[in-house]
Design a protein around this motif. Structure first.
Motif, PDB file in Angstrom:
ATOM      1  N   LEU A   1       0.575  -1.103   0.013  1.00 29.81           N
ATOM      2  CA  LEU A   1      -0.041  -0.150   0.029  1.00 29.81           C
ATOM      3  C   LEU A   1       0.957   1.436  -0.042  1.00 29.81           C
ATOM      4  N   GLU A   2       0.398   2.295  -0.587  1.00 24.20           N
ATOM      5  CA  GLU A   2       1.081   3.576  -0.691  1.00 24.20           C
ATOM      6  C   GLU A   2      -0.031   4.652  -0.564  1.00 24.20           C
ATOM      7  N   LEU A   3       0.393   5.687   0.423  1.00 25.60           N
ATOM      8  CA  LEU A   3      -0.387   6.753   0.699  1.00 25.60           C
ATOM      9  C   LEU A   3       0.171   7.913   0.540  1.00 25.60           C
ATOM     10  N   GLN A   4      -0.258   9.072  -0.195  1.00 23.05           N
ATOM     11  CA  GLN A   4       0.218  10.109  -0.414  1.00 23.05           C
ATOM     12  C   GLN A   4      -0.126  11.084   0.288  1.00 23.05           C
ATOM     13  N   GLU A   5       0.614  12.251   0.847  1.00 25.66           N
ATOM     14  CA  GLU A   5       0.123  13.432   1.844  1.00 25.66           C
ATOM     15  C   GLU A   5      -1.132  14.042   1.291  1.00 25.66           C
ATOM     16  N   GLY A   6      -2.076  14.286   2.039  1.00 27.42           N
ATOM     17  CA  GLY A   6      -3.134  15.141   1.574  1.00 27.42           C
ATOM     18  C   GLY A   6      -4.243  14.180   0.805  1.00 27.42           C
ATOM     19  N   GLU A   7      -4.015  12.728   0.964  1.00 21.89           N
ATOM     20  CA  GLU A   7      -5.004  11.797   0.204  1.00 21.89           C
ATOM     21  C   GLU A   7      -6.065  11.462   1.315  1.00 21.89           C
ATOM     22  N   PHE A   8      -7.224  11.193   0.706  1.00 21.11           N
ATOM     23  CA  PHE A   8      -8.451  10.705   1.413  1.00 21.11           C
ATOM     24  C   PHE A   8      -8.682   9.284   0.889  1.00 21.11           C
ATOM     25  N   VAL A   9      -8.365   8.291   1.674  1.00 20.38           N
ATOM     26  CA  VAL A   9      -8.373   6.770   0.795  1.00 20.38           C
ATOM     27  C   VAL A   9      -9.277   6.110   1.914  1.00 20.38           C
ATOM     28  N   SER A  10     -10.201   5.330   1.349  1.00 20.53           N
ATOM     29  CA  SER A  10     -11.025   4.386   2.042  1.00 20.53           C
ATOM     30  C   SER A  10     -10.644   2.985   1.775  1.00 20.53           C
ATOM     31  N   ILE A  11     -10.915   2.278   2.741  1.00 16.55           N
ATOM     32  CA  ILE A  11     -10.631   0.728   2.474  1.00 16.55           C
ATOM     33  C   ILE A  11     -11.983   0.061   2.682  1.00 16.55           C
ATOM     34  N   MET A  12     -12.402  -0.923   1.826  1.00 18.71           N
ATOM     35  CA  MET A  12     -13.588  -1.591   1.979  1.00 18.71           C
ATOM     36  C   MET A  12     -13.541  -3.184   1.656  1.00 18.71           C
ATOM     37  N   GLY A  13     -14.342  -3.877   1.932  1.00 16.62           N
ATOM     38  CA  GLY A  13     -14.330  -5.474   1.660  1.00 16.62           C
ATOM     39  C   GLY A  13     -15.279  -5.966   2.554  1.00 16.62           C
ATOM     40  N   LYS A  14     -15.247  -7.115   2.437  1.00 14.37           N
ATOM     41  CA  LYS A  14     -16.258  -8.029   3.343  1.00 14.37           C
ATOM     42  C   LYS A  14     -16.064  -8.259   4.620  1.00 14.37           C
ATOM     43  N   SER A  15     -16.907  -8.461   5.678  1.00 14.03           N
ATOM     44  CA  SER A  15     -16.432  -8.947   6.810  1.00 14.03           C
ATOM     45  C   SER A  15     -15.324 -10.291   6.855  1.00 14.03           C
ATOM     46  N   GLY A  16     -14.240  -9.886   7.637  1.00  9.91           N
ATOM     47  CA  GLY A  16     -13.241 -10.814   7.698  1.00  9.91           C
ATOM     48  C   GLY A  16     -12.205 -10.808   6.546  1.00  9.91           C
ATOM     49  N   SER A  17     -12.247  -9.828   5.901  1.00 10.57           N
ATOM     50  CA  SER A  17     -11.336  -9.682   4.521  1.00 10.57           C
ATOM     51  C   SER A  17     -10.151  -9.023   5.011  1.00 10.57           C
ATOM     52  N   GLY A  18      -9.859  -8.503   6.325  1.00  6.83           N
ATOM     53  CA  GLY A  18      -8.748  -7.822   6.782  1.00  6.83           C
ATOM     54  C   GLY A  18      -8.512  -6.440   6.941  1.00  6.83           C
ATOM     55  N   LYS A  19      -9.658  -5.843   6.761  1.00  6.97           N
ATOM     56  CA  LYS A  19      -9.646  -4.303   6.635  1.00  6.97           C
ATOM     57  C   LYS A  19      -9.081  -3.686   8.100  1.00  6.97           C
ATOM     58  N   SER A  20      -9.749  -3.948   9.371  1.00 10.86           N
ATOM     59  CA  SER A  20      -9.495  -3.435  10.530  1.00 10.86           C
ATOM     60  C   SER A  20      -8.065  -3.991  11.082  1.00 10.86           C
ATOM     61  N   THR A  21      -7.621  -5.091  10.431  1.00 11.30           N
ATOM     62  CA  THR A  21      -6.481  -5.623  11.211  1.00 11.30           C
ATOM     63  C   THR A  21      -5.246  -4.701  10.340  1.00 11.30           C
ATOM     64  N   LEU A  22      -5.477  -4.737   8.971  1.00  8.88           N
ATOM     65  CA  LEU A  22      -4.687  -3.721   8.248  1.00  8.88           C
ATOM     66  C   LEU A  22      -4.452  -2.450   8.745  1.00  8.88           C
TER      67      LEU A  22
END
Length: 245
Positions: free
Chosen positions: A29-50
């Protein structure tokens, strides 16, 4: 744009007795300064862990995380805690606040300035509360305010130290539609002001306000969707991608 955060090969498994469950299987994953990025996926896909690993609330089994080029993936607990206080802001689905303190005192809890100049810190917190529209609840307790007001107070607390990066995990998940929209509008305002936001959500309308959506599936990033300036059109694109997860 300047790269703020990078992650390479992030892997994470959890163990229950002899059973191993692999949640993240090598996320980049790469995140730039000033970005607004969302993470989506089904339950158990690893979103919150990430999200927890990127923010140093948890550690990966392997992989590398760099903040402005500095490796933060193996920080000792004390240094990781200092990083979170000084550099990151956190907004959770249910704000984590102390019941016997006022809303203002809860907002001031992580304030670094409060230890040096209490009067100035309080003035800054009250100014922030006024800007966000909750000045009238400064002296109230948690049981005396609505869920939407409490979440906005949580956002105040998250940005009291002017963080470089705001992490949010389902920030509208426990709110009614009106309160959720108010909080979403607040995130949009923070983004316009230059804040960098990385947010986990299951809400299409929340994701549609961001610039990019990362879709997770089975512990991997499945799709990186760049969005435009029309939230309605964005919502249709996000829904189409969700249908293929």
């Amino acid at each position: 744009m300047t790269t703020l955060l990078t992650a390479k090969g992030i892997k994470k498994s959890f163990y229950n007795d002899s059973l191993e469950t692999t949640v993240l299987k090598g996320v980049d994953l790469e995140l730039q300064e000033g970005e607004f990025v969302s993470i989506m996926g089904k339950s158990g896909s690893g979103k919150s862990t990430l999200l927890n690993i990127l923010s140093t609330l948890d550690k990966a089994d392997s992989g590398e995380i760099k903040l402005q080029g500095q490796d933060i993936s193996q920080l000792e607990d004390e240094k990781a805690g200092a990083l979170r206080r000084e550099t990151f802001g956190f907004v959770f689905q249910l704000p984590r606040m102390v019941k016997n303190l006022s809303i203002l005192d809860n907002i001031l809890l992580p304030s670094m300035k409060y230890k040096v100049n209490k009067a100035e810190a309080k003035e800054e917190a009250l100014t922030l509360m006024d800007k966000i529209g909750i000045l009238e609840i400064a002296d109230k307790r948690l049981s005396q305010v609505s869920g939407g007001q409490l979440q906005r107070a949580g956002i105040c607390r998250a940005i009291i130290n002017q963080p470089k990066l705001i992490f949010a995990d389902e920030p509208t998940g426990a709110l009614d539609s009106k309160s959720g929209k108010d909080v979403l509008d607040l995130f949009a305002t923070l983004h316009r002001e230059g804040k960098t936001i990385l947010l986990v959500t299951h809400d299409i309308n929340v994701a549609a306000m961001s610039e990019r959506v990362l879709f997770m599936k089975d512990g991997l990033l499945y799709k990186n969707l760049q969005l435009g300036n029309d939230p309605a059109a964005n919502a249709l694109e996000v829904q189409e991608q969700i249908n293929h997860l």
